[in-house]
Scaffold this motif. Structure first.
Motif, short mmCIF file in Angstrom:
data_model
loop_
_atom_site.label_atom_id
_atom_site.label_comp_id
_atom_site.label_asym_id
_atom_site.label_seq_id
_atom_site.Cartn_x
_atom_site.Cartn_y
_atom_site.Cartn_z
N PRO A 186 0.82 -1.21 0.00
CA PRO A 186 0.00 0.00 0.00
C PRO A 186 0.85 1.26 0.00
O PRO A 186 2.05 1.22 0.28
CB PRO A 186 -0.80 -0.13 1.30
CG PRO A 186 0.09 -0.94 2.19
CD PRO A 186 0.80 -1.92 1.30
N GLY A 187 0.21 2.38 -0.34
CA GLY A 187 0.87 3.67 -0.21
C GLY A 187 1.76 4.07 -1.37
O GLY A 187 2.57 4.99 -1.23
N HIS A 188 1.60 3.42 -2.50
CA HIS A 188 2.43 3.73 -3.67
C HIS A 188 1.56 4.11 -4.87
O HIS A 188 0.36 3.87 -4.89
CB HIS A 188 3.30 2.52 -4.03
CG HIS A 188 4.30 2.17 -2.98
ND1 HIS A 188 5.54 2.76 -2.88
CD2 HIS A 188 4.23 1.30 -1.93
CE1 HIS A 188 6.20 2.27 -1.85
NE2 HIS A 188 5.42 1.37 -1.25
N GLY A 189 2.21 4.67 -5.86
CA GLY A 189 1.51 5.01 -7.09
C GLY A 189 0.83 6.36 -7.02
O GLY A 189 0.91 7.08 -6.02
N PRO A 190 0.12 6.73 -8.09
CA PRO A 190 -0.53 8.04 -8.15
C PRO A 190 -1.57 8.22 -7.05
O PRO A 190 -2.22 7.25 -6.64
CB PRO A 190 -1.20 8.03 -9.53
CG PRO A 190 -0.55 6.95 -10.30
CD PRO A 190 -0.11 5.93 -9.31
N ARG A 191 -1.72 9.46 -6.61
CA ARG A 191 -2.82 9.77 -5.71
C ARG A 191 -4.13 9.76 -6.49
O ARG A 191 -4.18 10.22 -7.64
CB ARG A 191 -2.62 11.13 -5.05
CG ARG A 191 -1.49 11.12 -4.04
CD ARG A 191 -1.56 12.34 -3.13
NE ARG A 191 -0.48 12.30 -2.15
CZ ARG A 191 -0.50 11.61 -1.01
NH1 ARG A 191 -1.58 10.91 -0.70
NH2 ARG A 191 0.52 11.63 -0.19
N LEU A 192 -5.16 9.23 -5.89
CA LEU A 192 -6.45 9.13 -6.57
C LEU A 192 -7.18 10.47 -6.49
O LEU A 192 -7.15 11.15 -5.46
CB LEU A 192 -7.28 8.02 -5.94
CG LEU A 192 -6.61 6.64 -5.99
CD1 LEU A 192 -7.46 5.61 -5.26
CD2 LEU A 192 -6.36 6.21 -7.43
N ARG A 193 -7.83 10.81 -7.61
CA ARG A 193 -8.50 12.11 -7.71
C ARG A 193 -9.90 11.93 -8.28
O ARG A 193 -10.15 11.03 -9.10
CB ARG A 193 -7.71 13.04 -8.63
CG ARG A 193 -6.36 13.48 -8.11
CD ARG A 193 -5.64 14.29 -9.16
NE ARG A 193 -6.45 15.42 -9.64
CZ ARG A 193 -6.18 16.10 -10.76
NH1 ARG A 193 -5.14 15.77 -11.50
NH2 ARG A 193 -6.96 17.10 -11.12
N GLN A 194 -10.79 12.79 -7.87
CA GLN A 194 -12.12 12.80 -8.45
C GLN A 194 -12.02 12.98 -9.96
O GLN A 194 -11.23 13.78 -10.46
CB GLN A 194 -12.95 13.94 -7.86
CG GLN A 194 -14.38 13.98 -8.41
CD GLN A 194 -15.21 15.07 -7.79
OE1 GLN A 194 -14.73 15.80 -6.92
NE2 GLN A 194 -16.44 15.20 -8.22
N GLY A 195 -12.83 12.20 -10.68
CA GLY A 195 -12.83 12.28 -12.14
C GLY A 195 -12.03 11.18 -12.81
O GLY A 195 -12.12 11.01 -14.03
#
Length: 249
Positions: A186-195
């Motif tokens: 966990p805790g890796h990769g792009p941050r999730l965003r609305q849309g």
């Protein structure tokens, strides 16, 4: 590049996703011993076209059919043909619909008649892992938080997560950034965003997670011949609330 969808784009994807969901419901109602996988392909193509959409998979990178129909040890990309389904089989059906320039994509694994307890557990755990994963499909989390949650459910039940094939972003194209593994810390990769619109798709094996490609250059099977299941939906990240599943009725 990860694309953020506008509300108009999300609405277009809802329409495509609904066709996919309705097509899956139709296919589920038709599956029975004695049918061929090509029978299912024809049912799906006819339905999708009747809705004014195009079967996304047909011709995609040369794929010859409108659905992927993967039976038993076939993990993904099974090519429909004259193989007859028999009592006790499981079949993963993966399909997409393009409408107004936007894509919906989803997969389900079905029982053919009465199946073994192990096969049913495999189907159930694969679906359960998807829903656990999307608990983290909201702003404030990173992409691998989804991946890790899927892996935890699968391995806690004694199964394995396929490594070589992953989920993906989706929108105007069936496969967009980012790639979405079904395993990892966990805790890796792009941050999730609305849309963001994502196709989350656990592929789960009874035995080893290792796979091999058949001579047709499409169909992927488990390396040890064990059963495999696949469950997928297209989702829309709404913000900090639960995501919207675009390919479920």
């Amino acid at each position: 590049m990860i694309t953020i969808k506008s509300q108009n784009e999300v609405e277009a994807m809802r329409r495509a996703g609904r066709i996919v969901a309705e097509c899956h419901a139709l296919i589920q109602s038709k599956i029975k011993p004695g049918m061929t996988t090509l029978d299912l392909d024809r049912i799906a193509e006819k339905f999708i076209r009747e809705q004014g959409a195009y079967p996304t998979f047909l011709g995609y990178q040369g794929f010859p059919n409108s659905i992927c129909a993967s039976v038993n040890e076939e993990v993904v990309h099974g090519i429909p043909g004259n193989r007859r389904l028999k009592e006790g089989d499981i079949i993963a059906v993966d399909l997409g619909a393009t409408l107004g320039g936007y894509v919906g994509d989803a997969a389900r694994t079905h029982a053919v008649g009465k199946i073994s307890e192990e096969a049913q557990k495999l189907i159930d755990v694969t679906r359960e892992s998807f829903f656990k994963g999307i608990e983290y499909a909201r702003e404030g989390y990173r992409l691998s938080d989804i991946s890790h949650a899927i892996q935890e459910v699968v391995e806690a039940n004694g199964f394995s997560v396929v490594r070589d094939y992953v989920g993906h972003g989706i929108g105007r194209e069936m496969h967009e950034d980012p790639p979405i593994p079904n395993y990892g810390k966990p805790g890796h990769g792009p941050r999730l965003r609305q849309g963001m619109c994502l196709a989350i798709e656990p592929m789960v094996d009874v035995g080893t997670y290792n796979v091999k490609l058949l001579a047709n250059d499409w169909t992927v099977v488990t390396a040890d011949g064990s059963l495999s299941a696949h469950y997928e939906n297209t989702i829309y990240i709404t913000g900090k609330e639960a995501p919207e599943i675009l390919t479920m009725l």
